[in-house]
Design a protein around this motif. Structure first.
Motif, PDB file in Angstrom:
ATOM      1  N   LYS A  58       0.810  -1.219   0.000  1.00 41.05           N
ATOM      2  CA  LYS A  58       0.000   0.000   0.000  1.00 41.05           C
ATOM      3  C   LYS A  58       0.847   1.276   0.000  1.00 41.05           C
ATOM      4  N   ASN A  59       2.146   1.162   0.320  1.00 44.90           N
ATOM      5  CA  ASN A  59       2.999   2.347   0.433  1.00 44.90           C
ATOM      6  C   ASN A  59       3.938   2.557  -0.748  1.00 44.90           C
ATOM      7  N   ARG A  60       3.911   1.663  -1.745  1.00 48.91           N
ATOM      8  CA  ARG A  60       4.917   1.700  -2.803  1.00 48.91           C
ATOM      9  C   ARG A  60       4.936   3.021  -3.575  1.00 48.91           C
ATOM     10  N   ALA A  61       3.781   3.461  -4.046  1.00 51.50           N
ATOM     11  CA  ALA A  61       3.736   4.682  -4.858  1.00 51.50           C
ATOM     12  C   ALA A  61       4.097   5.908  -4.026  1.00 51.50           C
ATOM     13  N   ALA A  62       3.574   5.990  -2.812  1.00 52.68           N
ATOM     14  CA  ALA A  62       3.852   7.154  -1.968  1.00 52.68           C
ATOM     15  C   ALA A  62       5.333   7.255  -1.631  1.00 52.68           C
ATOM     16  N   MET A 100       0.049   4.653 -13.965  1.00 52.56           N
ATOM     17  CA  MET A 100       0.841   5.434 -14.920  1.00 52.56           C
ATOM     18  C   MET A 100       0.308   6.846 -15.099  1.00 52.56           C
ATOM     19  N   ARG A 101      -0.983   7.027 -14.864  1.00 52.58           N
ATOM     20  CA  ARG A 101      -1.628   8.322 -15.118  1.00 52.58           C
ATOM     21  C   ARG A 101      -1.046   9.396 -14.206  1.00 52.58           C
ATOM     22  N   PRO A 102      -0.881  10.630 -14.711  1.00 54.00           N
ATOM     23  CA  PRO A 102      -0.367  11.720 -13.867  1.00 54.00           C
ATOM     24  C   PRO A 102      -1.229  11.944 -12.625  1.00 54.00           C
ATOM     25  N   VAL A 103      -0.600  12.393 -11.562  1.00 59.14           N
ATOM     26  CA  VAL A 103      -1.310  12.619 -10.300  1.00 59.14           C
ATOM     27  C   VAL A 103      -2.441  13.619 -10.483  1.00 59.14           C
ATOM     28  N   GLU A 104      -2.199  14.660 -11.270  1.00 60.11           N
ATOM     29  CA  GLU A 104      -3.229  15.681 -11.464  1.00 60.11           C
ATOM     30  C   GLU A 104      -4.453  15.159 -12.218  1.00 60.11           C
ATOM     31  N   LYS A 105      -4.328  13.978 -12.816  1.00 54.24           N
ATOM     32  CA  LYS A 105      -5.461  13.342 -13.496  1.00 54.24           C
ATOM     33  C   LYS A 105      -5.985  12.150 -12.700  1.00 54.24           C
ATOM     34  N   GLY A 106      -5.649  12.109 -11.412  1.00 54.42           N
ATOM     35  CA  GLY A 106      -6.172  11.062 -10.550  1.00 54.42           C
ATOM     36  C   GLY A 106      -5.357   9.793 -10.503  1.00 54.42           C
ATOM     37  N   GLY A 107      -4.166   9.818 -11.105  1.00 54.18           N
ATOM     38  CA  GLY A 107      -3.319   8.635 -11.104  1.00 54.18           C
ATOM     39  C   GLY A 107      -2.248   8.697 -10.031  1.00 54.18           C
ATOM     40  N   GLU A 108      -1.245   7.820 -10.153  1.00 54.70           N
ATOM     41  CA  GLU A 108      -0.169   7.760  -9.170  1.00 54.70           C
ATOM     42  C   GLU A 108       1.133   8.336  -9.703  1.00 54.70           C
ATOM     43  N   GLY A 109       1.155   8.733 -10.985  1.00 55.39           N
ATOM     44  CA  GLY A 109       2.300   9.438 -11.527  1.00 55.39           C
ATOM     45  C   GLY A 109       3.591   8.642 -11.545  1.00 55.39           C
ATOM     46  N   LEU A 110       3.497   7.373 -11.975  1.00 55.57           N
ATOM     47  CA  LEU A 110       4.679   6.519 -11.978  1.00 55.57           C
ATOM     48  C   LEU A 110       5.105   6.155 -13.399  1.00 55.57           C
ATOM     49  N   ALA A 140       9.264   0.297 -10.922  1.00 60.14           N
ATOM     50  CA  ALA A 140       8.618   1.609 -10.933  1.00 60.14           C
ATOM     51  C   ALA A 140       9.544   2.697 -10.407  1.00 60.14           C
ATOM     52  N   MET A 141       9.305   3.903 -10.907  1.00 58.76           N
ATOM     53  CA  MET A 141       9.980   5.098 -10.405  1.00 58.76           C
ATOM     54  C   MET A 141       9.004   6.264 -10.498  1.00 58.76           C
ATOM     55  N   ALA A 142       9.235   7.294  -9.697  1.00 58.81           N
ATOM     56  CA  ALA A 142       8.404   8.492  -9.776  1.00 58.81           C
ATOM     57  C   ALA A 142       8.652   9.164 -11.117  1.00 58.81           C
ATOM     58  N   ARG A 143       7.582   9.628 -11.762  1.00 56.81           N
ATOM     59  CA  ARG A 143       7.740  10.265 -13.069  1.00 56.81           C
ATOM     60  C   ARG A 143       8.156  11.723 -12.906  1.00 56.81           C
ATOM     61  N   THR A 144       9.362  12.021 -13.340  1.00 56.14           N
ATOM     62  CA  THR A 144       9.870  13.385 -13.397  1.00 56.14           C
ATOM     63  C   THR A 144      10.602  13.532 -14.724  1.00 56.14           C
ATOM     64  N   PRO A 145      10.779  14.775 -15.220  1.00 54.53           N
ATOM     65  CA  PRO A 145      11.480  14.939 -16.503  1.00 54.53           C
ATOM     66  C   PRO A 145      12.865  14.310 -16.514  1.00 54.53           C
ATOM     67  N   GLU A 146      13.604  14.435 -15.407  1.00 60.41           N
ATOM     68  CA  GLU A 146      14.961  13.893 -15.388  1.00 60.41           C
ATOM     69  C   GLU A 146      14.967  12.364 -15.287  1.00 60.41           C
ATOM     70  N   HIS A 147      13.907  11.786 -14.728  1.00 61.41           N
ATOM     71  CA  HIS A 147      13.871  10.343 -14.574  1.00 61.41           C
ATOM     72  C   HIS A 147      13.460   9.612 -15.847  1.00 61.41           C
ATOM     73  N   ARG A 148      12.846  10.299 -16.801  1.00 62.47           N
ATOM     74  CA  ARG A 148      12.416   9.617 -18.011  1.00 62.47           C
ATOM     75  C   ARG A 148      13.601   9.004 -18.758  1.00 62.47           C
ATOM     76  N   LYS A 149      14.727   9.717 -18.801  1.00 62.71           N
ATOM     77  CA  LYS A 149      15.920   9.165 -19.455  1.00 62.71           C
ATOM     78  C   LYS A 149      16.448   7.954 -18.688  1.00 62.71           C
ATOM     79  N   CYS A 198       8.050   3.431 -19.697  1.00 60.54           N
ATOM     80  CA  CYS A 198       8.422   4.846 -19.835  1.00 60.54           C
ATOM     81  C   CYS A 198       7.395   5.623 -20.646  1.00 60.54           C
ATOM     82  N   ARG A 199       6.134   5.393 -20.368  1.00 61.95           N
ATOM     83  CA  ARG A 199       5.037   6.070 -21.068  1.00 61.95           C
ATOM     84  C   ARG A 199       4.070   6.675 -20.051  1.00 61.95           C
ATOM     85  N   ASP A 200       3.328   7.683 -20.512  1.00 63.71           N
ATOM     86  CA  ASP A 200       2.305   8.279 -19.658  1.00 63.71           C
ATOM     87  C   ASP A 200       1.063   7.403 -19.600  1.00 63.71           C
ATOM     88  N   HIS A 201       0.903   6.515 -20.559  1.00 63.31           N
ATOM     89  CA  HIS A 201      -0.201   5.567 -20.607  1.00 63.31           C
ATOM     90  C   HIS A 201       0.211   4.444 -21.549  1.00 63.31           C
TER      91      HIS A 201
END
Length: 288
Positions: free
Chosen positions: A74-78, A99-109, A220-229, A278-281
């Motif tokens: 239950k704590n993985r994404a947080a 995978m969905r961005p946090v601002e769209k109700g997802g976990e942003g991973l 999994a990793m948190a989605r940030t611009p620098e982490h995409r590479k 490595c995709r948003d969806h």
């Protein structure tokens, strides 16, 4: 002059820092109570297929000796979003919602995977396995699931309302309850259950019971611009890993009780890895 200095400064700047810079310790969240997939025995050394895959792909991007630590489902994404850990390799299913961005109700991973796929299954006491040939045989029975897992969500659907559920914090609690006779069965991903079956001779995976959509495990990793590479580097490393002989070797070493047919179904293709890594969806998903 100012413009010239700016250009000069930009030219002198080094490459952007990444998760895999030399000497940087990469922190990986893992499960500590799932023999065969991700386990931490008393010696403190994590082992299992998740751990082996993480070590293999990280080594291919120059990371040696990652630091593993326990994380609850239950704590993985947080934990990723807070920066407590850098990666999660903990039988973490890739889903569009995660995978969905946090601002769209997802976990942003961001995910790298799948590195294995599996349906849901049922673990019972070996002496009782003949009783359970179909999910309907569990009607009225008490089935243990743990919070934050795909099985918890699946068995809470109306189609399974006759199955009584008992929720625990994590895998070890459910297995202990099954061994003690406090519940009739445990449900989660079949690959995880085969690991428990190997570790506990008194338990058995119910033959012929597989249900729910296939779960695709990813790192999994948190989605940030620098982490995409960073994600793309790990994706390419994973594709090379599954294309060789190492995947079969490591899977069989860690999960020897999985039948050959299930092992073949668990193995991903390069195309499947490209479709969700490595995709948003997912590549085949509709976009809101």
């Amino acid at each position: 002059m100012v413009a010239a200095l700016a250009v000069l400064a930009a030219g002198c700047a080094g490459p952007e820092p990444t998760m895999f810079d030399a000497g940087k310790k990469v922190r990986v969240g893992a499960k500590g109570d799932q023999p065969g997939t991700s386990n931490e025995p008393h010696d403190g050394e994590f082992n299992g297929f998740d751990i082996t895959v993480a070590r293999e792909v990280l080594a291919r991007v120059g990371v040696e000796n990652p630091l593993f630590s326990g994380v609850l489902s239950k704590n993985r994404a947080a934990a990723l979003r807070k920066g407590d850990i850098d990666l999660v390799a903990a039988t973490f299913s890739i889903t569009e919602q995660r995978m969905r961005p946090v601002e769209k109700g997802g976990e942003g991973l961001d995910f790298v995977g799948p590195y294995a796929s599996t349906p849901q299954g049922i673990l019972v006491r070996a002496a009782d396995k003949g009783r359970y040939r179909d999910l309907s045989d569990l009607n009225g029975r008490l089935v243990c699931v743990w919070k934050g897992t795909t099985s918890e969500k699946e068995l809470n659907k109306p189609a399974y309302k006759q199955i009584r559920l008992h929720e625990e914090e994590d895998a070890a609690y459910c297995v202990k309850a099954l061994e003690a006779g406090e519940v009739d069965a445990v449900s989660t991903d079949q690959l995880i259950l085969y690991g428990f079956m190997e570790a506990e001779p008194t338990l058995a995976v119910a033959p012929g019971i597989a249900f729910g959509a296939s779960n695709d495990y990813g790192i999994a990793m948190a989605r940030t611009p620098e982490h995409r590479k960073d994600c793309e580097k790990l994706r390419d490393a994973l594709k090379k890993y599954v294309a060789g002989n190492e995947w079969d070797r490591d899977f069989q070493n860690n999960l020897p009780r999985v039948p050959l047919a299930a092992r073949n179904e668990a193995r991903p293709t390069v195309a499947e890895i490209d479709a969700v890594s490595c995709r948003d969806h997912p590549a085949n998903a509709s976009v809101d």
